[in-house]
Design a protein around this motif. Structure first.
Motif, PDB file in Angstrom:
ATOM      1  N   MET A   1       0.846  -1.187   0.000  1.00 38.69           N
ATOM      2  CA  MET A   1       0.000   0.000   0.000  1.00 38.69           C
ATOM      3  C   MET A   1       0.884   1.239   0.000  1.00 38.69           C
ATOM      4  O   MET A   1       1.966   1.244   0.600  1.00 38.69           O
ATOM      5  CB  MET A   1      -0.944  -0.002   1.200  1.00 38.69           C
ATOM      6  N   ALA A   2       0.420   2.269  -0.676  1.00 39.36           N
ATOM      7  CA  ALA A   2       1.271   3.431  -0.911  1.00 39.36           C
ATOM      8  C   ALA A   2       0.457   4.707  -0.998  1.00 39.36           C
ATOM      9  O   ALA A   2      -0.737   4.690  -1.300  1.00 39.36           O
ATOM     10  CB  ALA A   2       2.063   3.255  -2.210  1.00 39.36           C
ATOM     11  N   TRP A   3       1.134   5.809  -0.724  1.00 40.78           N
ATOM     12  CA  TRP A   3       0.612   7.136  -1.009  1.00 40.78           C
ATOM     13  C   TRP A   3       1.415   7.745  -2.152  1.00 40.78           C
ATOM     14  O   TRP A   3       2.652   7.743  -2.119  1.00 40.78           O
ATOM     15  CB  TRP A   3       0.683   8.058   0.206  1.00 40.78           C
ATOM     16  N   PHE A   4       0.708   8.249  -3.135  1.00 44.25           N
ATOM     17  CA  PHE A   4       1.260   9.089  -4.184  1.00 44.25           C
ATOM     18  C   PHE A   4       0.661  10.480  -4.044  1.00 44.25           C
ATOM     19  O   PHE A   4      -0.346  10.665  -3.362  1.00 44.25           O
ATOM     20  CB  PHE A   4       0.933   8.528  -5.569  1.00 44.25           C
TER      21      PHE A   4
ATOM     22  N   LEU B   1       2.923  13.064 -11.129  1.00 47.01           N
ATOM     23  CA  LEU B   1       2.567  12.187 -10.025  1.00 47.01           C
ATOM     24  C   LEU B   1       3.841  11.563  -9.443  1.00 47.01           C
ATOM     25  O   LEU B   1       4.704  11.095 -10.183  1.00 47.01           O
ATOM     26  CB  LEU B   1       1.624  11.100 -10.516  1.00 47.01           C
ATOM     27  N   GLU B   2       3.954  11.549  -8.132  1.00 47.84           N
ATOM     28  CA  GLU B   2       5.151  11.028  -7.477  1.00 47.84           C
ATOM     29  C   GLU B   2       4.786  10.173  -6.278  1.00 47.84           C
ATOM     30  O   GLU B   2       3.797  10.411  -5.599  1.00 47.84           O
ATOM     31  CB  GLU B   2       6.055  12.178  -7.036  1.00 47.84           C
ATOM     32  N   GLY B   3       5.615   9.188  -6.000  1.00 51.24           N
ATOM     33  CA  GLY B   3       5.446   8.383  -4.809  1.00 51.24           C
ATOM     34  C   GLY B   3       5.861   9.146  -3.570  1.00 51.24           C
ATOM     35  O   GLY B   3       6.858   9.869  -3.571  1.00 51.24           O
TER      36      GLY B   3
ATOM     37  N   ALA C   1      -2.923   3.986  -2.987  1.00 55.76           N
ATOM     38  CA  ALA C   1      -2.863   2.936  -3.991  1.00 55.76           C
ATOM     39  C   ALA C   1      -2.523   1.605  -3.333  1.00 55.76           C
ATOM     40  O   ALA C   1      -1.811   1.563  -2.328  1.00 55.76           O
ATOM     41  CB  ALA C   1      -1.824   3.271  -5.061  1.00 55.76           C
ATOM     42  N   ALA C   2      -3.004   0.528  -3.918  1.00 58.73           N
ATOM     43  CA  ALA C   2      -2.763  -0.807  -3.399  1.00 58.73           C
ATOM     44  C   ALA C   2      -2.499  -1.762  -4.541  1.00 58.73           C
ATOM     45  O   ALA C   2      -3.068  -1.628  -5.629  1.00 58.73           O
ATOM     46  CB  ALA C   2      -3.956  -1.284  -2.571  1.00 58.73           C
ATOM     47  N   GLY C   3      -1.634  -2.737  -4.292  1.00 60.43           N
ATOM     48  CA  GLY C   3      -1.327  -3.726  -5.309  1.00 60.43           C
ATOM     49  C   GLY C   3      -0.819  -5.016  -4.724  1.00 60.43           C
ATOM     50  O   GLY C   3      -0.239  -5.025  -3.639  1.00 60.43           O
ATOM     51  N   PRO C   4      -1.005  -6.121  -5.437  1.00 64.51           N
ATOM     52  CA  PRO C   4      -0.670  -7.447  -4.903  1.00 64.51           C
ATOM     53  C   PRO C   4       0.799  -7.819  -4.985  1.00 64.51           C
ATOM     54  O   PRO C   4       1.193  -8.810  -4.382  1.00 64.51           O
ATOM     55  CB  PRO C   4      -1.510  -8.383  -5.782  1.00 64.51           C
TER      56      PRO C   4
ATOM     57  N   ARG D   1       6.831   2.288  -8.771  1.00 65.93           N
ATOM     58  CA  ARG D   1       6.208   2.304 -10.086  1.00 65.93           C
ATOM     59  C   ARG D   1       4.695   2.334  -9.961  1.00 65.93           C
ATOM     60  O   ARG D   1       4.092   1.452  -9.353  1.00 65.93           O
ATOM     61  CB  ARG D   1       6.635   1.077 -10.888  1.00 65.93           C
ATOM     62  N   ARG D   2       4.067   3.329 -10.552  1.00 65.73           N
ATOM     63  CA  ARG D   2       2.624   3.456 -10.450  1.00 65.73           C
ATOM     64  C   ARG D   2       1.884   2.290 -11.091  1.00 65.73           C
ATOM     65  O   ARG D   2       0.778   1.943 -10.657  1.00 65.73           O
ATOM     66  CB  ARG D   2       2.151   4.773 -11.058  1.00 65.73           C
ATOM     67  N   ASP D   3       2.497   1.654 -12.095  1.00 63.14           N
ATOM     68  CA  ASP D   3       1.815   0.551 -12.758  1.00 63.14           C
ATOM     69  C   ASP D   3       1.824  -0.734 -11.940  1.00 63.14           C
ATOM     70  O   ASP D   3       1.215  -1.727 -12.343  1.00 63.14           O
ATOM     71  CB  ASP D   3       2.380   0.302 -14.162  1.00 63.14           C
ATOM     72  N   ALA D   4       2.510  -0.739 -10.794  1.00 67.36           N
ATOM     73  CA  ALA D   4       2.461  -1.873  -9.883  1.00 67.36           C
ATOM     74  C   ALA D   4       1.222  -1.848  -8.995  1.00 67.36           C
ATOM     75  O   ALA D   4       1.005  -2.793  -8.231  1.00 67.36           O
ATOM     76  CB  ALA D   4       3.711  -1.907  -9.013  1.00 67.36           C
TER      77      ALA D   4
END
Length: 121
Positions: free
Chosen positions: A35-38, A46-48, A95-98, A104-107
């Protein structure tokens, strides 16, 4: 389908604090997500900002180190933002990803709608 919802934020004077929270839900797997904040600041890409993996390992972008603090409880994400400055103004996205945590935003296939953070001088 996974839902990601942000809350908090707002408007403060420089030097003060704000917090933002995020909850991901809709699957039994979200507690294992990265889980992340951008953020998207005016006139910038857009930045992490920060990310945290399922076991609690955290990365921060250099500009927020020492000022922002990220934590999680399963798929509940919390970001404390201290000593805010005008340059922190922007729309903050959860943002969340598995997969493994990266910048990388596409993750991150799952995104919240964003929440405004405004810091005035």
């Amino acid at each position: 389908q996974v839902r990601v919802v942000e809350s908090g934020g707002g408007s403060v004077q420089a030097g003060r604090s704000l917090s933002v929270t995020c909850v991901a839900s809709g699957t039994s797997d979200q507690q294992r997500f990265c889980m992340a904040w951008f953020r998207q600041r005016p006139g910038k890409e857009l930045e992490g900002v920060a990310n945290i993996d399922r076991v609690g390992s955290i990365l921060y972008t250099d500009s927020v180190k020492g000022r922002f603090s990220l934590s999680r409880d399963n798929a509940n994400l919390f970001l404390q933002m201290n000593k805010l400055n005008v340059e922190d103004t922007g729309i903050y996205y959860c943002a969340a990803g598995p997969g493994f945590c990266t910048w990388r935003r596409d993750a991150f296939p799952y995104w919240g709608r964003g929440i405004q953070v405004t810091v005035s001088s």
